[in-house]
Design an enzyme around this catalytic site. Structure first.
Site, PDB file in Angstrom:
ATOM      1  CD  GLU A  48      19.408  36.441   8.949  1.00 28.52           C
ATOM      2  OE1 GLU A  48      20.135  37.278   9.537  1.00 28.52           O
ATOM      3  OE2 GLU A  48      19.585  36.092   7.756  1.00 28.52           O
ATOM      4  CG  ASN A  49      17.916  32.641  17.116  1.00 28.98           C
ATOM      5  OD1 ASN A  49      18.899  32.414  17.802  1.00 28.98           O
ATOM      6  ND2 ASN A  49      16.706  32.774  17.630  1.00 28.98           N
ATOM      7  CB  ALA A  50      22.114  35.317  18.385  1.00 31.99           C
ATOM      8  CB  CYS A  57      13.566  29.861   5.153  1.00 35.08           C
ATOM      9  SG  CYS A  57      15.281  29.358   4.970  1.00 35.08           S
ATOM     10  CD  GLU A  59      11.775  30.242   0.796  1.00 33.65           C
ATOM     11  OE1 GLU A  59      12.150  30.671   1.905  1.00 33.65           O
ATOM     12  OE2 GLU A  59      12.526  30.119  -0.176  1.00 33.65           O
ATOM     13  CB  CYS A  90      17.234  26.478   1.490  1.00 37.32           C
ATOM     14  SG  CYS A  90      16.057  26.137   2.816  1.00 37.32           S
ATOM     15  CB  CYS A  93      12.242  26.116   1.959  1.00 36.28           C
ATOM     16  SG  CYS A  93      12.547  27.158   3.403  1.00 36.28           S
TER      17      CYS A  93
HETATM   18  N1  THU Z   1      16.675  32.271   3.217  1.00 39.55           N
HETATM   19  C1  THU Z   1      15.323  32.190   3.072  1.00 39.55           C
HETATM   20  O1  THU Z   1      14.563  32.870   3.776  1.00 39.55           O
HETATM   21  N2  THU Z   1      14.839  31.342   2.138  1.00 39.55           N
HETATM   22  C2  THU Z   1      15.595  30.542   1.342  1.00 39.55           C
HETATM   23  O2  THU Z   1      15.072  29.693   0.647  1.00 39.55           O
HETATM   24  C3  THU Z   1      17.044  30.743   1.297  1.00 39.55           C
HETATM   25  C4  THU Z   1      17.613  31.485   2.447  1.00 39.55           C
HETATM   26  C5  THU Z   1      17.220  33.175   4.235  1.00 39.55           C
HETATM   27  C6  THU Z   1      17.802  32.463   5.424  1.00 39.55           C
HETATM   28  C7  THU Z   1      18.758  33.520   5.945  1.00 39.55           C
HETATM   29  O3  THU Z   1      18.033  34.406   6.812  1.00 39.55           O
HETATM   30  C8  THU Z   1      19.176  34.283   4.713  1.00 39.55           C
HETATM   31  O4  THU Z   1      18.236  33.965   3.698  1.00 39.55           O
HETATM   32  C9  THU Z   1      20.566  33.940   4.234  1.00 39.55           C
HETATM   33  O5  THU Z   1      20.742  32.577   4.079  1.00 39.55           O
END
Ligand code: THU
Length: 133
Positions: A48-50, A57, A59, A90, A93
């Protein structure tokens, strides 16, 4: 896929990758494992990022890691999360998977078993690289 790379084993690898997620904002840890045509595996976790949209993600992380290592065709992606019941990829991805020919996505069912689905089920009527060639 060799015997060692059972769906359950791949999900366990994804869960292990998820332990290394960087998630100070959501606390939602996701891990993914890519299996290429030769059975090689590549792991990724969400970072994640600020500036929230800059988040990567799990994937996307695993797939871009594989591609950076030279992979161009991907058979399978396994996804697991540690802080929720079911983590389905998502939309972004799913589209990244489409680019590299992913056939099967392995998710973990609520009872812990592996639940393989096709990318076609997750992303029907998709747009892919074949459209531009
Ligand atoms: N996230 C993933 O890494 N993969 C997905 O397919 C769905 C969401 C992460 C993104 C974010 O860091 C956290 O889950 C919440 O959305």
């Amino acid at each position: 896929m060799t015997d060692a790379l059972t769906p359950e084993a791949l999900l366990d690898m994804a869960a292990d990758a998820a332990t290394r997620a960087y998630v100070p904002y959501s606390s939602f840890r996701v891990g993914a494992v890519v299996v290429d045509e030769d059975g090689n595996t590549y792991c990724g976790a969400n970072v994640e990022n600020a500036a929230f949209p800059a988040t990567i993600c799990a994937e996307a992380n695993a797939i871009t890691t594989a591609v950076a290592a030279g992979v161009r065709r991907i058979d399978t992606v396994a996804v697991d999360c540690l802080d929720g019941d079911l983590c389905t990829p998502c939309g972004n991805c799913r589209q990244i998977m489409r680019e590299f020919g992913v056939g099967i996505v392995i998710l973990r069912n609520a009872d812990g078993t592996a639940g393989p689905v096709t990318l076609e089920d997750l992303l029907p009527m998709s747009f892919g690289p074949d459209a531009l060639h």
